[in-house]
Design a protein around this motif. Sequence first.
Motif, PDB file in Angstrom:
ATOM      1  N   GLY A   8       0.833  -1.207   0.000  1.00 30.71           N
ATOM      2  CA  GLY A   8       0.000   0.000   0.000  1.00 30.71           C
ATOM      3  C   GLY A   8       0.854   1.237   0.000  1.00 30.71           C
ATOM      4  O   GLY A   8       2.080   1.152   0.069  1.00 30.71           O
ATOM      5  N   SER A   9       0.183   2.382  -0.084  1.00 28.54           N
ATOM      6  CA  SER A   9       0.958   3.618  -0.150  1.00 28.54           C
ATOM      7  C   SER A   9       1.248   4.140   1.254  1.00 28.54           C
ATOM      8  O   SER A   9       0.534   3.840   2.193  1.00 28.54           O
ATOM      9  N   THR A  10       2.314   4.910   1.358  1.00 25.16           N
ATOM     10  CA  THR A  10       2.543   5.687   2.570  1.00 25.16           C
ATOM     11  C   THR A  10       2.793   7.117   2.102  1.00 25.16           C
ATOM     12  O   THR A  10       3.193   7.334   0.955  1.00 25.16           O
ATOM     13  N   ALA A  11       2.553   8.066   2.993  1.00 23.52           N
ATOM     14  CA  ALA A  11       2.685   9.465   2.585  1.00 23.52           C
ATOM     15  C   ALA A  11       4.119   9.777   2.168  1.00 23.52           C
ATOM     16  O   ALA A  11       4.360  10.527   1.222  1.00 23.52           O
ATOM     17  N   PHE A  12       5.086   9.162   2.847  1.00 21.36           N
ATOM     18  CA  PHE A  12       6.494   9.462   2.550  1.00 21.36           C
ATOM     19  C   PHE A  12       6.914   8.869   1.206  1.00 21.36           C
ATOM     20  O   PHE A  12       7.597   9.508   0.424  1.00 21.36           O
ATOM     21  N   GLN A  13       6.453   7.627   0.965  1.00 19.65           N
ATOM     22  CA  GLN A  13       6.727   7.017  -0.341  1.00 19.65           C
ATOM     23  C   GLN A  13       6.032   7.852  -1.419  1.00 19.65           C
ATOM     24  O   GLN A  13       6.581   8.101  -2.490  1.00 19.65           O
ATOM     25  N   GLY A  14       4.814   8.332  -1.113  1.00 21.37           N
ATOM     26  CA  GLY A  14       4.080   9.193  -2.047  1.00 21.37           C
ATOM     27  C   GLY A  14       4.860  10.450  -2.363  1.00 21.37           C
ATOM     28  O   GLY A  14       4.970  10.863  -3.515  1.00 21.37           O
ATOM     29  N   ILE A  17       7.748   9.677  -4.808  1.00 17.76           N
ATOM     30  CA  ILE A  17       7.398   9.461  -6.220  1.00 17.76           C
ATOM     31  C   ILE A  17       6.796  10.713  -6.852  1.00 17.76           C
ATOM     32  O   ILE A  17       7.083  11.010  -7.997  1.00 17.76           O
ATOM     33  N   LYS A  18       6.014  11.447  -6.090  1.00 22.75           N
ATOM     34  CA  LYS A  18       5.428  12.669  -6.667  1.00 22.75           C
ATOM     35  C   LYS A  18       6.507  13.718  -6.873  1.00 22.75           C
ATOM     36  O   LYS A  18       6.404  14.565  -7.758  1.00 22.75           O
ATOM     37  N   GLY A  19       7.520  13.663  -6.061  1.00 23.89           N
ATOM     38  CA  GLY A  19       8.611  14.625  -6.200  1.00 23.89           C
ATOM     39  C   GLY A  19       9.658  14.174  -7.209  1.00 23.89           C
ATOM     40  O   GLY A  19      10.742  14.757  -7.279  1.00 23.89           O
ATOM     41  N   GLY A  20       9.354  13.127  -7.968  1.00 27.07           N
ATOM     42  CA  GLY A  20      10.248  12.698  -9.044  1.00 27.07           C
ATOM     43  C   GLY A  20      11.587  12.158  -8.568  1.00 27.07           C
ATOM     44  O   GLY A  20      12.567  12.166  -9.288  1.00 27.07           O
ATOM     45  N   ARG A  21      11.631  11.657  -7.308  1.00 23.43           N
ATOM     46  CA  ARG A  21      12.917  11.168  -6.797  1.00 23.43           C
ATOM     47  C   ARG A  21      12.961   9.646  -6.840  1.00 23.43           C
ATOM     48  O   ARG A  21      13.432   8.994  -5.912  1.00 23.43           O
ATOM     49  N   LYS A  22      12.451   9.081  -7.927  1.00 23.80           N
ATOM     50  CA  LYS A  22      12.323   7.630  -7.989  1.00 23.80           C
ATOM     51  C   LYS A  22      13.646   6.915  -8.264  1.00 23.80           C
ATOM     52  O   LYS A  22      13.733   5.716  -8.103  1.00 23.80           O
ATOM     53  N   PHE A  23      14.615   7.648  -8.705  1.00 25.81           N
ATOM     54  CA  PHE A  23      15.918   7.015  -8.910  1.00 25.81           C
ATOM     55  C   PHE A  23      16.934   7.539  -7.900  1.00 25.81           C
ATOM     56  O   PHE A  23      18.111   7.700  -8.201  1.00 25.81           O
ATOM     57  N   THR A  28      14.587   4.041  -2.068  1.00 22.93           N
ATOM     58  CA  THR A  28      14.974   2.806  -1.369  1.00 22.93           C
ATOM     59  C   THR A  28      14.612   2.933   0.105  1.00 22.93           C
ATOM     60  O   THR A  28      14.090   2.008   0.715  1.00 22.93           O
ATOM     61  N   GLN A  29      14.883   4.112   0.642  1.00 20.96           N
ATOM     62  CA  GLN A  29      14.606   4.367   2.046  1.00 20.96           C
ATOM     63  C   GLN A  29      13.115   4.185   2.369  1.00 20.96           C
ATOM     64  O   GLN A  29      12.757   3.576   3.365  1.00 20.96           O
ATOM     65  N   GLU A  30      12.269   4.705   1.478  1.00 28.04           N
ATOM     66  CA  GLU A  30      10.841   4.740   1.786  1.00 28.04           C
ATOM     67  C   GLU A  30      10.037   3.568   1.240  1.00 28.04           C
ATOM     68  O   GLU A  30       8.884   3.392   1.607  1.00 28.04           O
ATOM     69  N   ALA A  31      10.608   2.804   0.318  1.00 32.58           N
ATOM     70  CA  ALA A  31       9.790   1.727  -0.268  1.00 32.58           C
ATOM     71  C   ALA A  31      10.417   0.341  -0.160  1.00 32.58           C
ATOM     72  O   ALA A  31       9.734  -0.651  -0.405  1.00 32.58           O
ATOM     73  N   ALA A  32      11.691   0.258   0.214  1.00 29.38           N
ATOM     74  CA  ALA A  32      12.320  -1.067   0.253  1.00 29.38           C
ATOM     75  C   ALA A  32      12.424  -1.595   1.670  1.00 29.38           C
ATOM     76  O   ALA A  32      13.487  -1.949   2.137  1.00 29.38           O
ATOM     77  N   VAL A 113      20.234  -4.546  -0.057  1.00 33.10           N
ATOM     78  CA  VAL A 113      18.951  -4.160  -0.630  1.00 33.10           C
ATOM     79  C   VAL A 113      19.290  -3.317  -1.851  1.00 33.10           C
ATOM     80  O   VAL A 113      20.028  -2.344  -1.740  1.00 33.10           O
ATOM     81  N   LEU A 114      18.794  -3.727  -2.995  1.00 42.11           N
ATOM     82  CA  LEU A 114      19.193  -3.021  -4.212  1.00 42.11           C
ATOM     83  C   LEU A 114      18.512  -1.661  -4.322  1.00 42.11           C
ATOM     84  O   LEU A 114      17.375  -1.491  -3.909  1.00 42.11           O
ATOM     85  N   GLY A 115      19.224  -0.714  -4.911  1.00 43.96           N
ATOM     86  CA  GLY A 115      18.641   0.595  -5.218  1.00 43.96           C
ATOM     87  C   GLY A 115      17.720   0.446  -6.417  1.00 43.96           C
ATOM     88  O   GLY A 115      17.756  -0.577  -7.102  1.00 43.96           O
ATOM     89  N   PRO A 116      16.896   1.465  -6.687  1.00 43.28           N
ATOM     90  CA  PRO A 116      15.892   1.322  -7.747  1.00 43.28           C
ATOM     91  C   PRO A 116      16.471   0.982  -9.118  1.00 43.28           C
ATOM     92  O   PRO A 116      15.925   0.136  -9.832  1.00 43.28           O
ATOM     93  N   GLN A 117      17.587   1.616  -9.469  1.00 43.70           N
ATOM     94  CA  GLN A 117      18.134   1.373 -10.798  1.00 43.70           C
ATOM     95  C   GLN A 117      18.682  -0.044 -10.944  1.00 43.70           C
ATOM     96  O   GLN A 117      18.406  -0.736 -11.930  1.00 43.70           O
ATOM     97  N   GLU A 118      19.437  -0.478  -9.930  1.00 41.86           N
ATOM     98  CA  GLU A 118      19.999  -1.844  -9.971  1.00 41.86           C
ATOM     99  C   GLU A 118      18.874  -2.864  -9.967  1.00 41.86           C
ATOM    100  O   GLU A 118      18.940  -3.891 -10.625  1.00 41.86           O
ATOM    101  N   LEU A 119      17.841  -2.542  -9.195  1.00 40.25           N
ATOM    102  CA  LEU A 119      16.702  -3.453  -9.105  1.00 40.25           C
ATOM    103  C   LEU A 119      16.046  -3.634 -10.475  1.00 40.25           C
ATOM    104  O   LEU A 119      15.751  -4.745 -10.899  1.00 40.25           O
ATOM    105  N   MET A 120      15.843  -2.513 -11.162  1.00 39.59           N
ATOM    106  CA  MET A 120      15.210  -2.580 -12.487  1.00 39.59           C
ATOM    107  C   MET A 120      16.077  -3.419 -13.425  1.00 39.59           C
ATOM    108  O   MET A 120      15.588  -4.266 -14.151  1.00 39.59           O
ATOM    109  N   LYS A 121      17.383  -3.165 -13.383  1.00 40.56           N
ATOM    110  CA  LYS A 121      18.283  -3.889 -14.279  1.00 40.56           C
ATOM    111  C   LYS A 121      18.277  -5.371 -13.968  1.00 40.56           C
ATOM    112  O   LYS A 121      18.177  -6.212 -14.847  1.00 40.56           O
TER     113      LYS A 121
END
Lengths: 140, 479
Positions: A8-14, A17-23, A28-32, A113-121
């Motif tokens: 589910g969502s959390t305000a911090f994870q939100g 992502i809304k602030g475009g800091r997905k990479f 990683t801090q807020e969603a992993a 715990v992989l970061g978003p970019q490594e995870l995608m790859k």
Amino acid sequence: MDIILNTGSTAFQGAVIKGGRKFTDDYTQEAAYCDISPEDFEELGKPWFVKVTNSYGDSVILRAKKTDRQQRGEIFIPRGPWANIVVTPVTESTGSPRYKNLVVQIEKGSSPVLGPQELMKKYYTKRARPKWEANRKWTA
Amino acid sequence: MSSEAQESEISNKITCTDVTCPVCGIACDDIEVELDDVSVVTRNACIMGDAKFKELRSSHRITKPLINGKEAPWSEAVDKAAEFLVNAKRPFFFVGSETTSEAMAIAIEIAEMLGGLVDGNATICHGPTVMAMQDVGQAGCTLGETRNRADLDIYWGANPEDSHPRHLSRHSIFVRGFFTEQGRYGRKVIVVDPRRSTTAEHADLHLQLKPGTDFEVLSAIMTILNGFEPHESFTDVTGISREDIHKAAEMVKDARFGVIWVGLGIASTRGKHYNASMAMRLTQLGNKTGKFVILANRGHCNVTGFNQVLNWSHGFPYAVDFSTGAPRYQPGEYSCVDALRRGEVDALFCMCADLGAHLPKIAVERMCEIPVVSIETAEGPQAFISDVVLPGVLDAMECTGTFYRMDNVPIYARSFCDPPFDFTKSNEDTCTQLRDAIIQKLEAREKAKEEEAQAKPQTTPLSDEEFGQRLDKLVSRAG
Ligand code: SF4
């Protein structure tokens, strides 16, 4: 052990992502991470990291967080590419995958715990490797 | 530009009031933004809204079109995008929610033109709730009514403290309205959630059910309201005590104006649309003793708009296939996750949604295999897996347009600045340019076909006599 996964969502994870800091590391801090009830946390041997595996055999490593917000026998992972590795695509003819109430396996895991970019790859582009290597001159 | 924008000559600073926030479903329209060349300061916005407004001056904004991750001229990117979509046999159009209804209408038009599939964020959000609305019907109201009248708020599988941070203070628990001048003291709150969420901390009654037993708990409340007692196995199955469920039923009976806010806890769990149907039936029952309504806590700003636009233009809310020339609706068949999982989609257009970060792995793996065209504002999983990225415009900031709030009220959001590039004015403009490029390609293809047909030597049918002669010749040769 078997456990029920809710995502589910959390305000911090939100905010990430809304602030475009997905990479960034913020994602990683807020969603992993994985929220675990105190009882299950003890049973898992007070882990720093956990490995969550679904019935397809897909698994992901996450930071373990002990919290009394969870009931025993349930875990919570914030919405994002980490959780989606184990979310199954079965939609029961509704279009909506099983983001909640999914039985998964949980065990003590080890970093990293992989970061978003490594995870995608590592996890998401595996099947499409030939196309990626041809188009982007990219090897990982 | 907003009429309230007051320009100051010193640092190009503008202050805008009553700005609409394009982030979550409640579309707050009281945001104040102070913007200058380097910074953005907001007032009234929550942590998520503030983060989005900060995007106006962020370093990771995508401002140049990308092809295979490399910068490319705009015209080339649009052309490449059009080529991918025209050459596909089963293109998929995912119309995300962080854009205006006007842009959505054009994307749907392109999908119809190419005989593709079209779906929107509803599919991975409140799609099952929308199915339940078709099944049972929704007794709804506007957020203004909940604010001014509701004396019972039931959050079912919803945690607005996280998903809609200003929900509680603007539209439900804490706000003081016309008939609810006591604010929190005049309202009762029930939260139904397996987790002790932050919203649950404000509840008078928290039903901490076992996951996947929403249907049973809803049925139990209805059973009690109908004057019967739930089955003896109730507590074992749901994990909720008899005392608590009676308390909940009592609160429903006593309410003068009750609201059930359903969240994804109902739509994403086992039972999906059956749970939502049951919640709508409970609403019907609640209307026998008081006024009762049900509202879906729609997560994204204009996810409701997609349902509205597609309903208005083609008669169905989501998961539509145009491959036969007429729209066909079938969630589970034409919906995004299912079509990608089956591997039948051979090109994807994704507008203003990060599918890469939000779909299950198998669906994203398919996306990595096929050409993907995205309209994106920032780097992230979606931009990462896209073959062509067209820079997105921040709607309600850099361009005007219509958003549907989660209670289906359309809000016209005004802009207060311009996009940081000049090749497109809005996502609607981007879609229009893409549509025109696609039309050109289709016309060129038709023309080439015609020319090819003309270039072929024309064969005139043989007369009976000639045919006989040729046949004789063949027969004698074979003999
Ligand atoms: S509650 Fe939603 S609409 Fe309001 S400021 Fe926060 S994100 Fe924006």
